[in-house]
Design an enzyme around this catalytic site. Structure first.
Site, mmCIF file in Angstrom:
data_model
loop_
_atom_site.group_PDB
_atom_site.id
_atom_site.type_symbol
_atom_site.label_atom_id
_atom_site.label_comp_id
_atom_site.label_asym_id
_atom_site.label_seq_id
_atom_site.Cartn_x
_atom_site.Cartn_y
_atom_site.Cartn_z
ATOM 1 C CG ASP A 676 -1.918 1.082 1.631
ATOM 2 O OD1 ASP A 676 -2.438 1.452 0.682
ATOM 3 O OD2 ASP A 676 -2.139 2.322 2.094
ATOM 4 C CD GLU A 701 -2.670 2.305 -3.504
ATOM 5 O OE1 GLU A 701 -3.600 3.092 -3.155
ATOM 6 O OE2 GLU A 701 -1.720 2.226 -2.080
ATOM 7 C CG ASP A 784 -8.115 3.319 -2.312
ATOM 8 O OD1 ASP A 784 -8.806 3.028 -1.375
ATOM 9 O OD2 ASP A 784 -6.607 2.870 -2.645
#
Length: 897
Positions: A676, A701, A784
């Site tokens: 992340d 990410e 997201d």
């Protein structure tokens, strides 16, 4: 031997040979130079200075005004050079904050800065019912044009030039309009200069503008207990005016909330404040040098000039050999010269008549090979040449061309002076070795005789050499070189190439969405879907963050070893992973390494002390996080403001995280990682964690904004995908990254019917998949961007076109859970089946045959043809026979029969 001071135009040996001096100096090539603000230090005979490694990009240039007459003849000038000088200067400025009433309930907050820069306001709000100080995004109507959402907690808005000029300074500002009838308690912000990466805060914390009375009791609040002071310039007549609003509630309406009368009491008072800031600005100057042989005396005539302002001292010596060891020549010396510790000479430069810079001239006896020097502009600042002394050859027989310096070729100037071998030579050798290996594994004879293990070993060597070559090329080439990463066409399923990159045939499924935590038993619900996911052809599943978290979705972790989360218990997680393994599906754990929520406050009431098994203190928090008062080092990436950002440069932090990741691998059985917010810390730390855990597959990410001009997406997104490539390279290629570039370009192409966007200037896919396909994880939606968050939702009704693209193209495709178990399932299933049947993999070869306004078409590995868009395309008839396999609204896919 003697060194004589000469005034220009006075001595015959100078006067007869000065006619073209300026023209020579002005034609010389530039050579990069750095400075370091450290006291002078040197060894026995040599002055050595270390360069500043990262220069700030804000630039100002001084005026160049030579002061001598030109040389009458340039025939005997054997050396000339121009050195760019870079120095950092501190500039003081102001951040202005103004709150004023526009009309009735309409108010405006204006934040400005009077220093040039690429300023961005990073801001969010607190709502009246919020508990704590965590930011939220404001309502859409509050967001100024050009604002970009940052996750779900903040907004970034660029400052624009103001029409108002105050005391000769251009002001940069952003205006936020809001109404008092909204449930907003405060506006929070910090100011960021994107060119330098510097954050500017208020007394070490966020700027906070209180919109309700009880918050203004805090002394750290901007505008607390103050009326409107004088606004300079056009607003000078507004001095001491007090703006008030009696609140948004109609007369007689109860303004209390849960018994607290202060919660909705909004009696705003306008104000204007200024806060001092200091910014470091990079100033560009020049120093020029030319050497001429005096025919009458055979002495060397050296002239040095610079546009540096102020009193400049040249600290110099001579050397007799290539070792460049400093020696002090015998007297006489130029005027205003002193001896420094019997190791060097210091000469003050004469001021130019224009006042812009200084100069000095030297007559030097033969017998010396070079003139070495550095420049001193104040007690703490020295200017040198890329970390070394300036060197000027004093002999035309040295073989040095007039525009060269220190024996360096033009190619070598692109790297630092301590680079011994030209990168072109070095990387050419690597590329030849790669090509040799590829030829080796691809040759018919070797293919028949080599063992599978030997082929895998060769492929591993290709990957390592490619990453090494790419790292060297990036030092001198601004964009990714496609020749560096050689993707093998002879890959067979399913060899393991490199830890973290899988076999190349992976198809990833995101096994959750933003709402999955709500049932409290997601692990058990997902277990019921495993057989179905396996039958669809998925090889890897990405599970949600496993740790206990402040936010139920799992992205605000606290005690990392507590795996009882809103998705289920640790035992349920183990059962789920085991069941996936039984059907041959690998499992990725979603790990949040950038930030961590603290369990305790420090003495100042800031949450930065951690509990649980990893009970770190505030040394684990980066020092430049504008929220959490860390005592670590500065962040190696972008800060995430909702929780303390972890300082990965601390050895104890890395040790603990590696131990935790190894524990997850062993205890839970994860096969790899989804990482992340990797923008928050250096990719080299990721490599450290992956080396310690040896995952089968890992993906980061790295999500930032694409390039836009006047609100329209640019066709060229090379800079965006380059940033993702840079992060992958920082991991030494041990991890892939989500191809955010491809997703963004698909958005624009499908939404606006501009399918020409799907081909870059070289006729290749325009995302990361076009440059480094084996590290590109392509996707069209995730928790997201889609789901109930919808931060960047794919164009509605066009999702299958997106899947027709990513499931037929190279890269590792990722399919979102919400799309699998929906009306799209049958079409996605057909595309998945085709990919597996035709063995399309991450390194497959794409040939784009059409990229026009209303249609994009391509062939992949000469086995699959596809088109998306309403326009016409059919694969040509010929030796290959094509059969239509999958079709739907505005897409078709064919395969060879």
């Amino acid at each position: 031997m003697s060194t004589v001071a000469i005034e220009p135009l006075r001595y015959n040996c100078r006067r007869e040979h000065l006619s073209k001096f300026i023209s020579i100096l002005q034609k010389t090539k530039a050579f990069p130079t750095n400075y370091t603000p450290l006291p002078l230090s040197h060894g026995a005979c040599h002055c050595n200075f270390r360069p500043i490694r990262a220069a700030l990009p804000i630039r100002a240039t001084s005026v160049d005004t030579p002061v001598v007459e030109t040389f009458e003849s340039a025939d005997d000038v054997f050396f000339k050079e121009t050195f760019p000088l870079e120095r950092i200067q501190k500039v003081e400025g102001k951040i202005s904050v103004r709150l004023h009433k526009v009309h009735q309930e309409n108010w405006r907050l204006t934040v400005g800065c009077n220093l040039p820069g690429k300023w961005v306001l990073h801001w969010g709000v607190n709502y009246i019912k919020d508990i704590g100080s965590e930011w939220d995004q404001p309502p859409a109507e509050m967001m100024p044009a050009g604002s970009i959402s940052i996750k779900d907690y903040a907004i970034e808005t660029p400052l624009k030039k103001s029409d108002t000029v105050v005391e000769g300074d251009v002001n940069y500002e952003v205006k936020i309009d809001f109404r008092t009838d909204k449930d907003i308690a405060a506006i929070n912000f910090v100011l960021k200069d994107e060119e330098t990466g510097a954050w500017y805060q208020h007394r070490g914390r966020d700027f906070k503008v209180a919109l309700i009375d009880y918050l203004r009791e805090d002394g750290t609040i901007v505008g607390a207990k103050k009326g409107l002071s004088m606004w300079p310039g056009a607003f000078g007549q507004l001095s001491s005016i007090l703006l008030k609003s009696e609140g948004a509630n109609p007369e007689g309406e109860d303004s209390s909330e849960s018994g607290n009368p202060n919660l909705k009491a909004k009696r705003l008072e306008g104000f204007f404040e200024e806060h001092s800031i200091v910014k470091e600005v990079l100033i560009n100057n020049l120093v020029r040098a030319a050497v001429q042989k005096c025919p009458e005396t055979a002495k060397n005539l050296l002239y040095i000039e610079t546009d540096l302002p102020g009193d400049v001292i040249i600290h110099w010596g001579l050397c007799k050999d290539d070792g460049k060891n400093w020696e002090i020549p015998a007297e006489p010396y130029p005027a205003e010269t002193t001896v420094f510790k019997n190791k060097a000479l210091r000469t003050s430069l004469k001021k130019k008549e224009s006042g812009q810079g200084g100069w000095s001239s030297f007559t030097l006896d033969k017998g010396y090979k070079g003139f070495v020097f550095v420049l001193k502009i104040n007690e703490n600042t020295w200017l040198n040449c890329m970390g070394n002394d300036f060197y000027i050859p004093l002999s035309s027989s040295s073989g040095l061309p007039a525009q060269s310096i220190s024996g360096q070729s033009e190619g070598q100037r692109q790297v630092e002076t301590n680079q011994v071998v030209s990168p072109d030579v070095y990387t050419d050798g690597i590329i030849k070795e790669i090509r040799s290996l590829v030829s080796d594994i691809s040759s018919e004879k070797i293919r028949k005789t080599k063992t599978k293990e030997a082929q895998e070993s060769i492929l591993q060597e290709i990957e390592k050499l490619a990453a090494e070559a790419y790292g060297i090329f990036r030092a001198s080439i601004p964009t990714f070189s496609e020749d560096v990463v050689v993707e093998s066409e002879a890959l067979k399923q399913p060899p393991q190439i490199t830890s973290g990159t899988g076999s190349g045939f992976e198809i990833l499924c995101q096994g959750f969405n933003w709402e999955s935590h709500k049932s409290g038993r997601w692990y058990m619900e997902l277990k019921e879907k495993i057989a179905e996911m396996s039958s669809l052809g998925f090889t890897v599943v990405w599970l949600p963050p496993p740790t206990d978290s402040v936010s139920p979705e799992g992205y605000m972790p606290g005690d990392l070893y507590n795996l009882n989360s809103r998705y289920g218990s640790i035992d349920e997680l183990k059962v789920l992973v085991k069941r996936f393994h039984e059907v041959g599906i690998k499992v990725l754990g979603d790990v949040v390494l950038n930030h961590r929520c603290a369990q305790y406050k420090n003495k100042n009431g800031v949450w930065n002390i951690f509990g649980g098994r990893l009970n770190w203190d505030d040394r684990a928090v980066v020092a430049d996080d504008p929220h959490f008062q860390g005592r670590g080092n500065k962040s190696s990436g972008d800060n995430f403001h909702a929780a303390p950002n972890i300082d990965h440069s601390q050895e104890f932090v890395r040790k603990d995280l590696k131990e935790w990741l190894r524990w997850l691998r062993k205890e839970i059985g994860y096969d790899g990682w989804r990482l992340d917010f990797v923008r928050g810390f250096w990719g080299g730390y990721v490599k450290d964690y992956l080396d310690a855990t040896e995952p089968y597959f890992a993906v980061g990410e790295y999500w930032d904004s694409l390039s836009y001009t006047y609100g329209e997406m640019d066709h060229n997104q090379d800079a965006h995908r380059q940033r993702i490539i840079d992060w992958i390279n920082a991991t030494s290629g041990t991890a892939g990254a989500f191809d955010v570039t491809t997703k963004g370009i698909l958005h624009a192409a499908l939404e606006r019917c501009e399918y020409w966007r799907l081909s870059d200037k070289k006729g290749k896919p325009p995302g990361v998949v076009g440059w480094w396909p084996s590290r590109a994880v392509t996707f069209i939606e995730n928790h997201d961007t889609g789901s109930t968050q919808g931060h960047w939702r794919f164009p509605g009704g066009k999702e299958i076109q997106g899947y027709a693209y990513i499931l037929t193209h190279p890269g590792t495709p990722a399919v979102f859970y919400d799309h699998i178990f929906s009306s799209m399932r049958s079409e996605i299933s057909a595309l998945l089946s085709l990919r597996n049947r035709k063995k399309i993999q991450c390194r497959s070869i794409v040939k784009i045959v059409k990229a026009e306004r209303d249609v994009y078409a391509a062939t992949i590995d000469e086995k699959v043809a596809m088109k998306i868009g309403p326009g016409y395309y059919e694969p040509p008839s010929g030796p290959q026979r094509w059969s239509l396999t999958v079709e739907g609204r505005d897409y078709k896919v064919w395969e060879t029969s």
